[in-house]
Design a protein around this motif. Sequence first.
Motif, mmCIF file in Angstrom:
data_model
loop_
_atom_site.group_PDB
_atom_site.id
_atom_site.type_symbol
_atom_site.label_atom_id
_atom_site.label_comp_id
_atom_site.label_asym_id
_atom_site.label_seq_id
_atom_site.Cartn_x
_atom_site.Cartn_y
_atom_site.Cartn_z
ATOM 1 N N MET B 1 6.511 28.839 32.635
ATOM 2 C CA MET B 1 8.041 29.237 32.955
ATOM 3 C C MET B 1 7.727 30.553 34.686
ATOM 4 S SD MET B 1 11.464 31.165 32.308
ATOM 5 C CE MET B 1 11.980 30.067 30.554
ATOM 6 N N GLN B 2 8.434 30.635 35.724
ATOM 7 C CA GLN B 2 7.659 31.318 37.026
ATOM 8 C C GLN B 2 9.007 32.159 36.897
ATOM 9 O OE1 GLN B 2 8.053 28.550 39.993
ATOM 10 N NE2 GLN B 2 5.889 27.631 40.545
ATOM 11 N N LEU B 3 7.759 33.298 37.510
ATOM 12 C CA LEU B 3 8.462 34.540 37.526
ATOM 13 C C LEU B 3 10.183 34.571 38.523
ATOM 14 C CD1 LEU B 3 5.711 37.252 38.859
ATOM 15 C CD2 LEU B 3 6.599 36.830 36.648
ATOM 16 N N LYS B 4 10.187 33.561 39.541
ATOM 17 C CA LYS B 4 11.080 33.569 40.481
ATOM 18 C C LYS B 4 12.188 33.180 39.182
ATOM 19 C CE LYS B 4 10.213 29.152 42.817
ATOM 20 N NZ LYS B 4 9.525 28.294 43.828
ATOM 21 N N THR B 5 12.173 32.097 38.144
ATOM 22 C CA THR B 5 13.076 32.110 37.428
ATOM 23 C C THR B 5 13.581 32.249 37.062
ATOM 24 O OG1 THR B 5 11.913 29.900 37.560
ATOM 25 C CG2 THR B 5 13.591 29.582 35.619
ATOM 26 N N LEU B 6 12.724 33.357 36.605
ATOM 27 C CA LEU B 6 13.749 34.950 35.454
ATOM 28 C C LEU B 6 14.388 36.266 36.895
ATOM 29 C CD1 LEU B 6 10.372 35.642 33.464
ATOM 30 C CD2 LEU B 6 12.182 34.548 32.667
ATOM 31 N N LEU B 7 13.779 35.498 37.817
ATOM 32 C CA LEU B 7 13.923 36.967 38.743
ATOM 33 C C LEU B 7 15.659 36.557 38.794
ATOM 34 C CD1 LEU B 7 14.260 39.017 41.018
ATOM 35 C CD2 LEU B 7 13.109 37.515 42.483
ATOM 36 N N GLU B 8 16.036 34.834 38.691
ATOM 37 C CA GLU B 8 16.964 34.607 39.119
ATOM 38 C C GLU B 8 18.472 34.270 38.168
ATOM 39 O OE1 GLU B 8 15.790 30.517 40.374
ATOM 40 O OE2 GLU B 8 14.940 31.422 42.659
ATOM 41 N N ALA B 9 17.179 35.246 36.753
ATOM 42 C CA ALA B 9 18.150 34.601 35.640
ATOM 43 C C ALA B 9 18.810 35.410 35.853
ATOM 44 C CB ALA B 9 17.730 34.408 34.816
ATOM 45 N N PRO B 10 20.802 35.621 35.429
ATOM 46 C CA PRO B 10 21.438 36.361 36.009
ATOM 47 C C PRO B 10 21.570 37.774 34.367
ATOM 48 C CG PRO B 10 22.444 34.619 35.233
ATOM 49 C CD PRO B 10 21.313 33.957 35.585
ATOM 50 N N LEU B 12 19.132 38.859 33.633
ATOM 51 C CA LEU B 12 18.097 39.784 33.056
ATOM 52 C C LEU B 12 18.102 41.133 33.827
ATOM 53 C CD1 LEU B 12 14.697 37.918 32.730
ATOM 54 C CD2 LEU B 12 16.141 38.444 30.974
ATOM 55 N N GLY B 13 18.662 40.913 35.311
ATOM 56 C CA GLY B 13 19.421 41.875 35.433
ATOM 57 C C GLY B 13 17.822 42.528 36.604
ATOM 58 N N LEU B 14 17.061 42.006 36.696
ATOM 59 C CA LEU B 14 15.353 42.082 37.662
ATOM 60 C C LEU B 14 15.983 41.997 38.640
ATOM 61 C CD1 LEU B 14 13.105 39.387 36.098
ATOM 62 C CD2 LEU B 14 13.956 41.615 34.718
ATOM 63 N N ASP B 87 2.191 46.181 46.091
ATOM 64 C CA ASP B 87 1.910 45.452 47.180
ATOM 65 C C ASP B 87 1.169 44.842 47.548
ATOM 66 O OD1 ASP B 87 4.799 43.889 47.505
ATOM 67 O OD2 ASP B 87 5.180 46.252 48.077
ATOM 68 N N ALA B 88 -0.405 45.809 47.520
ATOM 69 C CA ALA B 88 -1.421 45.431 48.360
ATOM 70 C C ALA B 88 -2.505 44.445 46.748
ATOM 71 C CB ALA B 88 -2.032 46.816 48.646
ATOM 72 N N GLU B 89 -1.997 44.681 45.918
ATOM 73 C CA GLU B 89 -2.548 44.244 44.680
ATOM 74 C C GLU B 89 -2.129 42.852 44.461
ATOM 75 O OE1 GLU B 89 -6.073 44.503 43.492
ATOM 76 O OE2 GLU B 89 -6.202 47.071 43.962
ATOM 77 N N GLY B 90 -1.261 42.875 44.966
ATOM 78 C CA GLY B 90 -0.327 40.836 44.896
ATOM 79 C C GLY B 90 0.359 41.147 43.594
ATOM 80 N N VAL B 91 0.657 42.238 42.422
ATOM 81 C CA VAL B 91 1.178 42.323 42.038
ATOM 82 C C VAL B 91 2.658 42.618 41.310
ATOM 83 C CG1 VAL B 91 1.124 44.035 39.643
ATOM 84 C CG2 VAL B 91 -1.044 43.511 40.833
ATOM 85 N N THR B 92 3.760 41.634 41.098
ATOM 86 C CA THR B 92 4.478 41.073 41.124
ATOM 87 C C THR B 92 5.155 43.139 40.315
ATOM 88 O OG1 THR B 92 4.694 39.282 41.291
ATOM 89 C CG2 THR B 92 6.750 40.273 40.372
ATOM 90 N N ILE B 93 6.327 43.689 40.792
ATOM 91 C CA ILE B 93 7.033 44.424 39.757
ATOM 92 C C ILE B 93 8.753 43.978 39.736
ATOM 93 C CG2 ILE B 93 8.099 46.917 39.228
ATOM 94 C CD1 ILE B 93 4.767 47.496 40.078
ATOM 95 N N PHE B 94 9.254 44.157 38.772
ATOM 96 C CA PHE B 94 10.390 43.889 38.771
ATOM 97 C C PHE B 94 11.195 45.639 37.495
ATOM 98 C CE2 PHE B 94 9.257 39.881 38.391
ATOM 99 C CZ PHE B 94 10.024 38.982 39.333
ATOM 100 N N THR B 95 12.417 46.036 38.430
ATOM 101 C CA THR B 95 13.048 47.342 37.705
ATOM 102 C C THR B 95 14.572 46.321 36.927
ATOM 103 O OG1 THR B 95 14.358 47.687 39.883
ATOM 104 C CG2 THR B 95 12.180 48.515 39.209
ATOM 105 N N THR B 96 15.237 47.107 35.911
ATOM 106 C CA THR B 96 16.208 46.148 35.550
ATOM 107 C C THR B 96 16.925 47.720 34.610
ATOM 108 O OG1 THR B 96 17.146 45.093 33.772
ATOM 109 C CG2 THR B 96 14.916 45.376 33.178
#
Lengths: 149, 124
Positions: B1-10, B12-14, B87-96
């Motif tokens: 599963m890709q991170l963007k799929t999780l971002l779109e999962a309502p 999780l509220g990411l 952002d500089a290191e290419g690490v994706t961060i979400f909050t919820t």
Amino acid sequence: MAEVPAMSHDPSYDLKIPVIGHDFLRAGEAASRIKKVLQALNLPPQVIRRASISAYEAEMNIIIHAYRGQLALKVTPDALTLVAEDEGPGIQDIDLAMQEGYSTAPDEIREMGFGAGMGLPNIKKSADKLTITSTVGQGTRLEIVIRIS
Amino acid sequence: MQLKTLLEAPELGLNLKAGRSGLEREVRGGYTSDLLSHVMSRAREGDLWVTVQAHQNIVAVAVLLNLAGIIIAGGIEPQEDTLSKADAEGVTIFTTNLPAFEVVGRLYALGIRASNSYAALAQG
């Protein structure tokens, strides 16, 4: 920023990185540089993982506890050696420091998720050989050997 | 599963806070802890890390372990220097806003498992 070895067919490599005590803003940078060098040397992923964990924990120990120090990396065809040396308070009781959960880190550092008393135990688990020498009031030296096979 | 799929999962509220370039990263497993040394020794490459730590050292841990990304739970907002480093290191961060327990439960329901659970059980 990765220092790619000039001669990639020569696996011998030397690197020294200074680490400043209490510099939490740059914490992890020395370990990251070491990881990038090891990746450029095409070492096995498990060796890179173990070296990264060791370098990170050694770097954090200097930042949390010491005034200043350095990480040195030496790579030969058979093994990599990480030496972490610092000028700092030293370790009163090395056996105690090796126990998981024992820490002398202050509360404000623990609140950041450091100082869990897992640094030296994590290094020991990752290393094939760990040698600690420490003089109270002067500093600490860790020599970490990870075999490449 | 890709991170963007999780971002779109309502459920999780990411909210995406840093590392947009990594959204196609594959999530291989999950790990949760707020002790950085615990994460260093137990999390695996490709894991999604759920934590309430928000200072910039979480980025160094994610880079060293090559984690898939970080979810900062419990409505905690990361510091600006955490996000610029990510952002500089290419690490994706979400909050919820979800508490850590709840977000982990919902990730599990979506099929994400701990990478090292069998090894951990075997160690007794």
